[in-house]
Scaffold this active site. Structure first.
Site, PDB file in Angstrom:
ATOM      1  N   GLU A 182       1.115  -1.821  -0.326  1.00 45.12           N
ATOM      2  CA  GLU A 182      -0.006   0.043   0.082  1.00 45.12           C
ATOM      3  C   GLU A 182       1.241   1.487   0.387  1.00 45.12           C
ATOM      4  OE1 GLU A 182      -3.200   0.273   3.279  1.00 45.12           O
ATOM      5  OE2 GLU A 182      -3.395   2.108   2.155  1.00 45.12           O
ATOM      6  N   ASN A 248      -4.696   5.572  -2.895  1.00 36.62           N
ATOM      7  CA  ASN A 248      -5.380   5.281  -2.021  1.00 36.62           C
ATOM      8  C   ASN A 248      -6.091   7.105  -2.888  1.00 36.62           C
ATOM      9  OD1 ASN A 248      -5.831   4.752   1.635  1.00 36.62           O
ATOM     10  ND2 ASN A 248      -3.734   5.049   1.026  1.00 36.62           N
ATOM     11  N   GLU A 280      -7.658   2.526  -3.977  1.00 36.87           N
ATOM     12  CA  GLU A 280      -8.466   1.822  -2.510  1.00 36.87           C
ATOM     13  C   GLU A 280      -9.497   3.169  -2.268  1.00 36.87           C
ATOM     14  OE1 GLU A 280      -5.507   1.910   0.987  1.00 36.87           O
ATOM     15  OE2 GLU A 280      -5.560   0.251   0.210  1.00 36.87           O
ATOM     16  N   ASP A 310     -11.663   0.589   1.059  1.00 40.92           N
ATOM     17  CA  ASP A 310     -10.674   1.065   2.934  1.00 40.92           C
ATOM     18  C   ASP A 310     -11.643   1.354   3.975  1.00 40.92           C
ATOM     19  OD1 ASP A 310      -8.681   1.235   3.628  1.00 40.92           O
ATOM     20  OD2 ASP A 310      -7.685   2.957   2.155  1.00 40.92           O
ATOM     21  N   GLU A 367      -6.344  -5.130   7.961  1.00 43.64           N
ATOM     22  CA  GLU A 367      -5.364  -3.930   8.030  1.00 43.64           C
ATOM     23  C   GLU A 367      -5.222  -3.703  10.243  1.00 43.64           C
ATOM     24  OE1 GLU A 367      -7.525  -0.414   6.447  1.00 43.64           O
ATOM     25  OE2 GLU A 367      -5.018  -0.157   5.614  1.00 43.64           O
TER      26      GLU A 367
END
Ligand code: G
Ligand code: G
Ligand code: MN
Length: 415
Positions: A182, A248, A280, A310, A367
């Site tokens: 990520e 993201n 995400e 997310d 996560e």
């Protein structure tokens, strides 16, 4: 911003507890653990000490005669409090867990809960909590003293390429092998040092700088990722074809009609297959304009990109949205994962999300995996991928490339 009558001292622990005996007990244990403590028994006294003493740690009793601990937590959140908080109470563990989750959702840093009566050891464990958290705290406390981010400073940072990508690996739960990274943006400020996204992403959204910021983050992280893939193609060609890069994306970045076309050209330019790119989206962000976002997300999926929802399970989360939009992955919010070992409700939520994801044929990533026990639990529940400090902290590109050979050559879960 609070005034600074005292320098920041990361050893200060402020106690808000109406039962003076309990307060003294907490204080004595904390002093032995090396803290400098202060007891307050009323809210007025508490807020006064918060302002002039600036504790790095707080212990709050949830229920007291003249006040509501939940209200205190909300006010702390409104004041953007960065202190590490321990919540205590005799109300029972379900209510305590709910208070903890609510505090975490409001952005507070909760070290843990302490159901009364508590054993000395329980409090000690929380007080001696990881040094990593202390370090992070220092950074956050420093941030309170920084000048505010302005349009000019952020625009300049993007222009001068001061925003860089950090990469946090995630692994496949079954094989323990690397599954992907990520991308987490960091601002390398020439005077202030490293600045975290919490301090500039929402400002970028408000100032209409999120689109250039997003394109810059994609461009720079793709450049690093391509270098990584080059090494991986030599050492583990199969892995090089499967590892993913997750970016993201704010809703506002999707407002750009040309987003799908632009990101596709960036993939072509960097020779990265779209199936290895995950976008995400937070649940709130995909909601803005349901029809436009559905069109855009469908188009991105048709181009081969993967889409992850997310922080699933918190905030604006809705199962409806998960079903309505063409997601391929669910990322379970870290607030559930971090409390999975100790909180039955969190475990139930995780089980529910994994079952739902499996039924819908989606990839499920947890996560915030901070220890081995949690990883084992997740594995046993059928979670596909794991990400968190236990596996690896986010790292800058040069570190990533240094470890590239080792990463791609081992089966180890610990990167
Ligand atoms: O590690 P960390 O503190 O980096 O991330 C904090 C939050 O900032 C995360 O919720 C993450 O989604 C968000 N974030 C990090 N990098 C980016 C980015 O490049 N774009 C957007 N929109 N959000 C980001
Ligand atoms: O985009 P998102 O909100 O999912 O970003 C993940 C955030 O979680 C980032 O701020 C990242 O630094 C942070 N993070 C990643 N792993 C862990 C972990 O194991 N524990 C905690 N507390 N935070 C983590
Ligand atoms: Mn994310």
């Amino acid at each position: 911003m609070m005034n600074t009558t005292h320098p920041i001292d990361t050893n200060r622990l402020l106690i808000l507890e109406d039962d003076i005996n309990v307060a003294k007990l907490i204080s004595n244990i904390a002093i032995r653990a090396g803290y400098d403590t202060h007891i307050t028994t009323t809210p007025d006294e508490f807020w006064a000490r918060m302002t002039d003493w600036k504790p790095a740690f707080i212990v709050i009793d949830l229920i007291m005669p003249d006040m509501d601990g939940v209200e205190v937590l909300s006010r702390l959140s409104m004041r953007n409090c960065k202190s590490r908080i321990i919540i205590t109470s005799g109300v029972g563990s379900r209510i305590l867990s709910a208070a903890q989750r609510s505090a975490l959702e409001q952005g507070l840093d909760v070290a843990g809960v302490l159901p009364k009566p508590f054993a000395t050891l329980q409090l000690k464990c929380l007080l001696y909590a990881d040094k990593q958290a202390d370090l992070a705290k220092n950074l956050l406390l420093e941030s309170e003293q920084r000048p505010p981010v302005t349009f000019h400073s952020l625009a300049e940072a993007i222009e001068k390429k001061q925003l860089i990508a950090f990469f946090q690996p995630k692994i496949d739960c079954d094989s323990g092998k690397l599954a992907g990274f990520e991308v987490l943006a960091r601002w390398t400020h020439p005077e202030e040092g490293l600045i975290y996204p919490d301090e500039f992403i929402s400002i970028a959204e408000q100032l209409n700088l999120i689109q250039p910021l997003t394109y810059h983050v994609i461009e720079t992280s793709f450049t690093d990722f391509t270098r990584y893939l080059d090494i991986a193609r030599r050492t583990d060609p199969k892995l090089a074809e499967t590892i993913t890069i997750s970016i993201n994306i704010s809703a506002k970045a999707l407002d750009d009609q040309a987003f799908a076309t632009n990101i596709l050209s960036l993939c072509t330019k960097h020779n990265i297959p779209t199936r290895q790119v995950v976008l995400e989206l937070t649940e709130s962000s995909a909601m803005n304009d349901p029809i436009t976002s559905l069109k855009m997300l469908t188009r991105l999926r048709m181009q081969g990109f993967q889409l992850a929802i997310d922080d699933f399970g918190i905030g604006y989360s809705s199962v409806v949205q998960l079903i309505r939009l063409p997601f391929s992955e669910i990322k379970i919010d870290k607030s559930f994962v971090m409390t999975a070992k100790t909180d039955k409700e969190s475990l139930s939520v995780i089980k529910f999300i994994i079952d739902l994801g499996n039924d819908l044929g989606l990839q499920i990533t947890a996560e915030g995996v901070e220890d081995e026990e949690t990883l084992i639990i997740l594995k046993s529940l059928g979670c596909n991928q794991a990400q968190g400090y236990f596996i690896s902290y986010p790292m800058p590109a040069d570190e990533l490339l240094k470890t590239a050979e080792a990463l791609t050559c081992t089966n180890s879960t610990l990167i």
